[in-house]
Scaffold this active site. Structure first.
Site, PDB file in Angstrom:
ATOM      1  CB  THR A 148      27.040  61.703  20.171  1.00  0.00           C
ATOM      2  OG1 THR A 148      26.234  62.604  20.254  1.00  0.00           O
ATOM      3  CG2 THR A 148      28.307  62.048  19.619  1.00  0.00           C
ATOM      4  CB  SER A 149      24.006  57.815  22.242  1.00  0.00           C
ATOM      5  OG  SER A 149      24.754  56.631  21.534  1.00  0.00           O
ATOM      6  CD  GLU A 150      25.410  61.567  24.546  1.00  0.00           C
ATOM      7  OE1 GLU A 150      26.141  61.504  23.505  1.00  0.00           O
ATOM      8  OE2 GLU A 150      25.830  61.006  25.502  1.00  0.00           O
ATOM      9  CD  GLU A 209      27.865  57.976   9.110  1.00  0.00           C
ATOM     10  OE1 GLU A 209      26.577  57.772   8.765  1.00  0.00           O
ATOM     11  OE2 GLU A 209      28.965  57.294   8.674  1.00  0.00           O
ATOM     12  CB  ILE A 226      30.816  34.777  27.043  1.00  0.00           C
ATOM     13  CG1 ILE A 226      29.373  35.099  27.706  1.00  0.00           C
ATOM     14  CG2 ILE A 226      30.779  33.164  26.853  1.00  0.00           C
ATOM     15  CD1 ILE A 226      28.113  35.231  26.719  1.00  0.00           C
ATOM     16  CB  SER A 268      27.486  67.377  18.221  1.00  0.00           C
ATOM     17  OG  SER A 268      28.073  66.176  18.543  1.00  0.00           O
ATOM     18  CB  THR A 304      36.110  57.395   7.406  1.00  0.00           C
ATOM     19  OG1 THR A 304      35.824  57.555   8.883  1.00  0.00           O
ATOM     20  CG2 THR A 304      36.268  55.972   7.258  1.00  0.00           C
TER      21      THR A 304
HETATM   22  C1  LIG Z   1      37.100  57.008  13.928  1.00  0.00           C
HETATM   23  C2  LIG Z   1      35.967  57.968  13.460  1.00  0.00           C
HETATM   24  C3  LIG Z   1      35.681  58.171  12.273  1.00  0.00           C
HETATM   25  C4  LIG Z   1      34.855  59.280  11.810  1.00  0.00           C
HETATM   26  N1  LIG Z   1      34.867  59.642  10.688  1.00  0.00           N
HETATM   27  C5  LIG Z   1      34.238  60.966  10.299  1.00  0.00           C
HETATM   28  C6  LIG Z   1      34.157  61.127   8.772  1.00  0.00           C
HETATM   29  O1  LIG Z   1      34.432  60.310   7.864  1.00  0.00           O
HETATM   30  N2  LIG Z   1      33.661  62.316   8.277  1.00  0.00           N
HETATM   31  C7  LIG Z   1      33.152  63.342   9.259  1.00  0.00           C
HETATM   32  O2  LIG Z   1      32.796  64.537   9.343  1.00  0.00           O
HETATM   33  N3  LIG Z   1      33.500  62.949  10.669  1.00  0.00           N
HETATM   34  C8  LIG Z   1      34.010  61.816  11.116  1.00  0.00           C
HETATM   35  N4  LIG Z   1      33.998  61.459  12.372  1.00  0.00           N
HETATM   36  C9  LIG Z   1      33.492  62.465  13.535  1.00  0.00           C
HETATM   37  C10 LIG Z   1      32.362  62.115  14.392  1.00  0.00           C
HETATM   38  O3  LIG Z   1      31.189  62.161  13.296  1.00  0.00           O
HETATM   39  C11 LIG Z   1      32.305  63.025  15.514  1.00  0.00           C
HETATM   40  O4  LIG Z   1      33.249  62.540  16.132  1.00  0.00           O
HETATM   41  C12 LIG Z   1      30.920  62.901  16.112  1.00  0.00           C
HETATM   42  O5  LIG Z   1      29.740  63.594  15.041  1.00  0.00           O
HETATM   43  C13 LIG Z   1      30.942  63.615  17.264  1.00  0.00           C
HETATM   44  O6  LIG Z   1      31.482  65.001  17.167  1.00  0.00           O
HETATM   45  P1  LIG Z   1      32.688  65.527  18.209  1.00  0.00           P
HETATM   46  O7  LIG Z   1      33.674  64.452  18.280  1.00  0.00           O
HETATM   47  O8  LIG Z   1      33.238  66.842  18.008  1.00  0.00           O
HETATM   48  O9  LIG Z   1      32.039  65.549  19.683  1.00  0.00           O
HETATM   49  P2  LIG Z   1      31.084  66.729  20.283  1.00  0.00           P
HETATM   50  O10 LIG Z   1      30.310  67.290  19.500  1.00  0.00           O
HETATM   51  O11 LIG Z   1      32.190  67.816  20.938  1.00  0.00           O
HETATM   52  O12 LIG Z   1      30.670  66.138  21.726  1.00  0.00           O
HETATM   53  C14 LIG Z   1      31.171  65.946  22.795  1.00  0.00           C
HETATM   54  C15 LIG Z   1      30.006  65.158  23.997  1.00  0.00           C
HETATM   55  O13 LIG Z   1      28.970  66.314  23.982  1.00  0.00           O
HETATM   56  C16 LIG Z   1      27.732  65.746  23.750  1.00  0.00           C
HETATM   57  N5  LIG Z   1      26.932  66.681  23.207  1.00  0.00           N
HETATM   58  C17 LIG Z   1      27.206  67.774  22.119  1.00  0.00           C
HETATM   59  N6  LIG Z   1      26.188  68.470  22.077  1.00  0.00           N
HETATM   60  C18 LIG Z   1      25.326  68.141  22.722  1.00  0.00           C
HETATM   61  C19 LIG Z   1      23.986  68.766  23.151  1.00  0.00           C
HETATM   62  N7  LIG Z   1      23.353  69.750  22.693  1.00  0.00           N
HETATM   63  N8  LIG Z   1      23.171  67.944  24.261  1.00  0.00           N
HETATM   64  C20 LIG Z   1      23.983  66.983  24.857  1.00  0.00           C
HETATM   65  N9  LIG Z   1      25.063  66.606  24.514  1.00  0.00           N
HETATM   66  C21 LIG Z   1      25.839  67.298  23.666  1.00  0.00           C
HETATM   67  C22 LIG Z   1      28.029  64.780  22.531  1.00  0.00           C
HETATM   68  O14 LIG Z   1      26.941  63.714  22.426  1.00  0.00           O
HETATM   69  C23 LIG Z   1      29.340  64.054  23.118  1.00  0.00           C
HETATM   70  O15 LIG Z   1      28.857  63.123  24.288  1.00  0.00           O
HETATM   71  C24 LIG Z   1      34.661  60.306  12.766  1.00  0.00           C
HETATM   72  C25 LIG Z   1      34.992  59.983  14.137  1.00  0.00           C
HETATM   73  C26 LIG Z   1      35.772  59.138  14.485  1.00  0.00           C
HETATM   74  C27 LIG Z   1      36.106  58.843  16.007  1.00  0.00           C
END
Ligand SMILES: Cc1cc2nc3c(=O)[nH]c(=O)nc-3n(C[C@H](O)[C@H](O)[C@H](O)COP(=O)(O)OP(=O)(O)OC[C@H]3O[C@@H](n4cnc5c(N)ncnc54)[C@H](O)[C@@H]3O)c2cc1C
Length: 382
Positions: free
Chosen positions: A368-370, A366, A340, A132, A158
């Site tokens: 998270t919901s947050e 792309e 269902i 994020s 991906t």
């Molecule tokens: C199957 C898959 C395919 C993907 N494909 C790609 C790709 O092609 N290219 C690419 O670059 N990425 C890709 N991703 C990565 C994806 O975009 C990230 O997993 C996503 O953006 C979240 O980042 P993170 O996993 O590091 O979670 P983190 O950023 O570590 O977040 C962990 C939690 O903390 C919350 N959080 C973080 N910061 C805050 C804040 N300031 N306030 C409140 N809550 C917060 C988040 O919402 C989440 O709930 C992919 C992921 C998956 C699982």
């Protein structure tokens, strides 16, 4: 105001719907179970022109628009999300950065292959230690003569390790800005470049027929000319790519949500309990009515975001709203569709089990919901 589709958009939607039903549905469960990449489906989608949908013809595209891509994604995801995310990532994350920011030479070299589906590209932003907070990027690229030397790693990328992956675009720290913040740039790394290693595919909860890898760069050297766009523009570039991508992910989520309605309707008419089809019970009817309501409103949200984007208006907030709402709806509908289906909903042979596994990532990938809520709140002036 007119929410009806143009003739071209309607024809595209129907042809992708037929393709998904006839070519994807019969084979995808096996790919999903075996965790194999559906090369033949990708080849057929290439022949249909789906990888070139939103690009001009002079680059080998179909001369359509981003909304056309969204419609195709919705129809694919109605049957299967692994196939839909393969197309979404290939177009909006893979080819789009090169189309939007690439030099003439980069476009001429890569776009014809990417837009025909003959080759795929990955978009390497997320890292093992930061997602994020993309400003926390640790991967570094240092200019050494006429080459960039890249060191670092990327997570969850991906389409980065298929037999037809041609390149990944990688965001990297290339210096320090005058205000002390990191200078981020984007660099094209062709597959097979020495020092670029693709780890084996992850074991995932869902999207099991899609391709996702961790990537490492160990003194990986590429020509200085592989810089994508201007040096130091990496942050602005990926924000633009992700804003658009959120509309596409919203469309994909709507497809999954609608697929849950399709499967639930079918099952509710067939399955008997207490001497009647379960669809005769109001508790089940209301669940399906709510699922349809949610899919419909989420569809309107992504139509609105896409319309603003195509009109050249600001669309950041609407894209975040569409992505947040549609992904929530996808998770809700997948849970209710499974309910269902009773015990059969927990069996992998039923499509709803796949929908349930595939829905959750839509609230994460792309942005998270947050993160979507942060974007909406910021856009409202908070
Ligand atoms: C199957 C898959 C395919 C993907 N494909 C790609 C790709 O092609 N290219 C690419 O670059 N990425 C890709 N991703 C990565 C994806 O975009 C990230 O997993 C996503 O953006 C979240 O980042 P993170 O996993 O590091 O979670 P983190 O950023 O570590 O977040 C962990 C939690 O903390 C919350 N959080 C973080 N910061 C805050 C804040 N300031 N306030 C409140 N809550 C917060 C988040 O919402 C989440 O709930 C992919 C992921 C998956 C699982």
């Amino acid at each position: 105001m007119d929410f009806r589709l143009s003739e071209e958009h309607e024809a595209l939607r129907e042809s992708v719907r037929d393709f998904a039903r006839e070519a994807v549905a019969p084979v995808i469960a096996e790919h999903y179970e075996r965790h194999t990449f559906p090369y033949e489906i990708v080849r057929q989608m290439g022949k249909m022109g789906l990888f070139g949908l939103p690009f001009p013809e002079e680059h080998g595209g179909m001369g359509g628009d981003y909304f056309a891509l969204c419609l195709a994604l919705e129809e694919l995801a109605r049957i299967d999300s692994s196939v839909a995310i393969t197309l979404e990532a290939a177009v909006s994350l893979g080819a789009m950065p090169i189309y939007r920011f690439g030099t003439d030479e980069q476009q001429a070299r890569w776009l014809p292959k990417l837009l025909s589906g003959e080759a795929l590209a990955g978009f390497g932003l997320t890292e093992p230690g930061t997602g994020s907070d993309a400003g926390g990027t640790q991967t570094r690229a240092v200019l050494d003569g006429d080459e960039w030397v890249i060191n670092g790693s990327k997570a969850f990328i991906t389409n980065s390790g298929t037999d037809i992956t041609a390149l990944v675009t990688v965001t990297a720290v290339t210096g320090t800005n005058p205000d002390g913040s990191k200078e981020l740039s984007t660099i094209i790394v062709p597959s097979g470049t020495p020092g670029f290693t693709v780890a084996p595919g992850y074991s995932k909860v869902g999207w099991n027929a899609s391709d996702t890898h961790e990537l490492t760069f160990d003194d990986c050297r590429v020509p200085a000319g592989n810089l994508l766009g201007e040096r130091g523009r990496g942050f602005a570039q990926f924000l633009r790519i992700l804003d658009e991508g959120r509309i596409a992910i919203a469309a994909l989520a709507v497809g999954l949500a609608q697929g849950c309605v399709d499967e639930s309707l079918r099952y509710a008419k067939e399955r008997q309990a207490f001497g009647r089809p379960i669809g005769n019970y109001q508790a089940i009817q209301f669940k399906i009515a709510d699922m349809e309501l949610k899919a419909h409103t989420a569809r309107l949200a992504y139509y609105d975001a896409a319309a603003r984007m195509l009109a050249g208006e600001p669309f950041k907030r609407q894209a975040a709203i569409a992505k947040l709402h549609a992904s929530t709806v996808a998770v809700d509908n997948a849970r209710e569709a499974t309910q269902i289906h009773g015990g059969y909903g927990f069996m992998n042979e039923y499509p709803v089990a796949r929908f349930w596994r595939d829905a959750k990532i839509l609230e994460i990938g792309e942005g998270t919901s947050e993160v979507q809520r942060m974007i909406i709140a910021r856009d409202l002036g908070l």
